[in-house]
Motif scaffolding. Structure first.
Motif, PDB file in Angstrom:
ATOM      1  N   ALA A 339      41.435  28.240  16.598  1.00  0.00           N
ATOM      2  CA  ALA A 339      41.972  27.047  17.256  1.00  0.00           C
ATOM      3  C   ALA A 339      42.513  26.045  16.239  1.00  0.00           C
ATOM      4  O   ALA A 339      43.527  25.373  16.485  1.00  0.00           O
ATOM      5  N   SER A 340      41.874  25.961  15.069  1.00  0.00           N
ATOM      6  CA  SER A 340      42.312  24.994  14.055  1.00  0.00           C
ATOM      7  C   SER A 340      43.671  25.367  13.465  1.00  0.00           C
ATOM      8  O   SER A 340      44.334  24.529  12.851  1.00  0.00           O
ATOM      9  N   LYS A 341      44.094  26.602  13.650  1.00  0.00           N
ATOM     10  CA  LYS A 341      45.415  27.004  13.178  1.00  0.00           C
ATOM     11  C   LYS A 341      46.525  26.496  14.102  1.00  0.00           C
ATOM     12  O   LYS A 341      47.672  26.344  13.685  1.00  0.00           O
ATOM     13  N   LYS A 342      46.178  26.266  15.369  1.00  0.00           N
ATOM     14  CA  LYS A 342      47.155  25.709  16.313  1.00  0.00           C
ATOM     15  C   LYS A 342      47.054  24.193  16.359  1.00  0.00           C
ATOM     16  O   LYS A 342      48.071  23.504  16.393  1.00  0.00           O
ATOM     17  N   TRP A 343      45.828  23.687  16.379  1.00  0.00           N
ATOM     18  CA  TRP A 343      45.607  22.240  16.372  1.00  0.00           C
ATOM     19  C   TRP A 343      45.148  21.868  14.955  1.00  0.00           C
ATOM     20  O   TRP A 343      43.956  21.882  14.639  1.00  0.00           O
ATOM     21  N   HIS A 344      46.120  21.538  14.097  1.00  0.00           N
ATOM     22  CA  HIS A 344      45.885  21.473  12.661  1.00  0.00           C
ATOM     23  C   HIS A 344      44.898  20.385  12.255  1.00  0.00           C
ATOM     24  O   HIS A 344      44.298  20.467  11.177  1.00  0.00           O
ATOM     25  N   ASN A 345      44.739  19.375  13.063  1.00  0.00           N
ATOM     26  CA  ASN A 345      43.832  18.279  12.723  1.00  0.00           C
ATOM     27  C   ASN A 345      42.462  18.443  13.378  1.00  0.00           C
ATOM     28  O   ASN A 345      41.726  17.477  13.550  1.00  0.00           O
ATOM     29  N   LEU A 346      42.130  19.670  13.727  1.00  0.00           N
ATOM     30  CA  LEU A 346      40.812  19.972  14.284  1.00  0.00           C
ATOM     31  C   LEU A 346      39.875  20.387  13.153  1.00  0.00           C
ATOM     32  O   LEU A 346      40.166  21.315  12.398  1.00  0.00           O
ATOM     33  N   HIS A 347      38.767  19.688  13.058  1.00  0.00           N
ATOM     34  CA  HIS A 347      37.705  20.090  12.124  1.00  0.00           C
ATOM     35  C   HIS A 347      36.474  20.412  12.971  1.00  0.00           C
ATOM     36  O   HIS A 347      35.918  19.538  13.640  1.00  0.00           O
ATOM     37  N   GLY A 348      36.058  21.660  12.955  1.00  0.00           N
ATOM     38  CA  GLY A 348      34.910  22.063  13.768  1.00  0.00           C
ATOM     39  C   GLY A 348      33.979  22.974  13.008  1.00  0.00           C
ATOM     40  O   GLY A 348      34.427  23.873  12.278  1.00  0.00           O
ATOM     41  N   ILE A 349      32.695  22.753  13.150  1.00  0.00           N
ATOM     42  CA  ILE A 349      31.700  23.601  12.499  1.00  0.00           C
ATOM     43  C   ILE A 349      30.657  24.024  13.532  1.00  0.00           C
ATOM     44  O   ILE A 349      30.258  23.229  14.390  1.00  0.00           O
ATOM     45  N   VAL A 350      30.259  25.280  13.473  1.00  0.00           N
ATOM     46  CA  VAL A 350      29.268  25.824  14.397  1.00  0.00           C
ATOM     47  C   VAL A 350      27.954  26.015  13.646  1.00  0.00           C
ATOM     48  O   VAL A 350      27.928  26.639  12.576  1.00  0.00           O
ATOM     49  N   TYR A 351      26.881  25.492  14.219  1.00  0.00           N
ATOM     50  CA  TYR A 351      25.565  25.618  13.608  1.00  0.00           C
ATOM     51  C   TYR A 351      24.726  26.625  14.408  1.00  0.00           C
ATOM     52  O   TYR A 351      24.395  26.372  15.570  1.00  0.00           O
TER      53      TYR A 351
END
Length: 436
Positions: A339-351
């Motif tokens: 998803a971050s490749k399409k929405w470039h300003n998305l920073h997401g981390i999964v714990y």
């Protein structure tokens, strides 16, 4: 049998007829009413002769016409109209027996209520039922019914459930399917006990009842760290999990050639333990066994990508975190990275949350507690919002299993929490709505 009326809805037809709280509902059209199944079934008739009792020996009846109402306006102490039926088995794999101490009392209740199978999809063993109750199910044509089978070997079923009637009640499955009742089956597999040749027999026996038997889910036994004094069971390892999948595939390959359906499926957890690739979404046909963890990840991915391609790109900045069980975490992180490749300003981390509360062998999101969330996420980078699957909350959707509320966790972690459905489209929408 009869049930006491707790409340009469104002202006309902029963209120207009003078029915009062504490009156007793005796019968509808001559059929005795003992629980919600009778009540809902006989209310569907066009004309109703309803018999009540007031005080000890005062009986009265009204004729009600269906076209005059949708509900007749009666409310009872419980939804089921009587007490929930508890389990009489002592299954060697019972999860309730492995619960931590000092939790709320309701978590130690062993449910085995057929009515909850029809109404909410609960799985039952049939050992609580008598022949007249099976006859009632057939008469009412209530379908589907979800059954915890585990094995079709009568002697082994008695041994696994520690119930001398467990073998006899297997015949109820035959009776139900022959009468046109649809059955979904669950097999909790224990290494060296009901897998191998026993699993082969069970799959063949249940397959012979198709199409009455609509689906079969094979799930590995869940073992917590609270098993002191209980039957010695082992966790499935890579090789033993692979053997289970091979047994299931051997059955389904032949069954599919004849019936164009696989019928039986291994849960996602089996594939993860076997370190084998998970099948694609179309493998699972109509996803009949999602509640048993069968095809959950495949459906999550499919829904995510459908939603991904339907939504426009934007330049909003988003900083989010997601916490889930260790099983699903790698797959969700993969989706977030895409998803971050399409929405470039998305920073997401999964714990991935290690389950210290129940034991590390418990890996699903639905058994993650607030205690473990707080302990493992304290001082972590959580972004602007922490996203959690709502399967972490108990049935009432108000608390985690350890009785903490969502607000408690928010305060402990100093973060806003968003609860979402554990589905791919809900995940992507939940992420993209966090724009600033």
């Amino acid at each position: 049998m009869s049930v006491t009326i707790q409340n009469v809805i104002p202006n309902s037809i029963c209120d207009q007829k003078g029915i009062r709280p504490k009156d007793v509902l005796i019968s509808i059209n001559g059929n005795p009413i003992q629980d919600i199944l009778d009540y809902q079934f006989y209310l569907t008739e066009t004309v109703l002769k309803v018999v009540f009792r007031r005080q000890e020996h005062t009986y009265f009846a009204y004729k009600l016409y269906k076209q005059q109402y949708e509900e007749i306006g009666l409310e009872f102490e419980t939804y089921l109209m009587d007490k929930q039926h508890s389990c009489t088995n002592q299954c060697i794999f019972c999860f309730v027996d492995q619960m931590p101490p000092n939790m709320r009392k309701s978590l130690y209740f062993k449910d085995d209520d057929a009515r909850l199978s029809f109404l909410f999809g609960n799985y039952i063993t049939l050992t609580n039922l008598k022949q007249q109750e099976i006859d009632r199910i057939i008469k009412m044509k209530i379908s589907p019914i979800n059954i915890s089978v585990h094995t079709t070997n009568p002697q082994l079923r008695c041994q696994m459930m520690k119930n001398r009637f467990a073998g006899e009640t297997l015949d109820y499955i035959r009776q139900l399917t022959q009468a046109g009742i649809t059955v979904n089956c669950q097999l909790v597999l224990c290494p060296g006990i009901n897998d191998g040749t026993e699993l082969q027999k069970t799959l063949q026996d249940l397959g012979a009842l198709y199409p009455g038997v609509q689906s079969i889910a094979c799930v590995p036994v869940g073992l917590t760290k609270f098993r002191q004094g209980l039957y010695p069971l082992e966790r499935y390892q890579k090789e033993t999990a692979q053997a289970v999948i091979e047994t299931i595939n051997h059955f389904t390959d032949t069954f599919f050639q004849i019936h164009q359906t696989r019928l039986a499926y291994a849960s996602d957890e089996f594939y993860l333990r076997a370190e084998m690739p998970l099948p694609q979404a179309d493998f699972y046909e109509d996803f009949a066994q999602l509640e048993n963890g069968v095809g959950v990840i495949a459906l999550l991915k499919e829904n995510f990508w459908e939603c991904y391609h339907s939504l426009p790109q934007d330049d909003f900045t988003r900083s989010i975190s997601i916490a889930t069980g260790t099983d699903a975490a790698p797959f969700i992180q993969e989706l977030i990275d895409c998803a971050s490749k399409k929405w470039h300003n998305l920073h997401g981390i999964v714990y991935p949350i290690r389950n210290d509360y129940f034991g590390e062998s418990i890996t699903v999101a639905g058994l993650v507690t607030a205690t473990d969330l707080i302990k493992q996420l304290k001082d972590k980078d959580l972004g602007d919002v922490l996203i959690l699957p709502n399967c972490m909350l108990r049935h009432e959707q108000d608390k985690f299993l350890d009785d903490y509320t969502v607000k408690d966790v928010e305060q402990a972690l100093n973060i806003r929490i968003k609860m979402i459905q554990p589905e791919g489209d809900a995940l992507l929408h939940g992420i993209l709505e966090e724009a600033r």
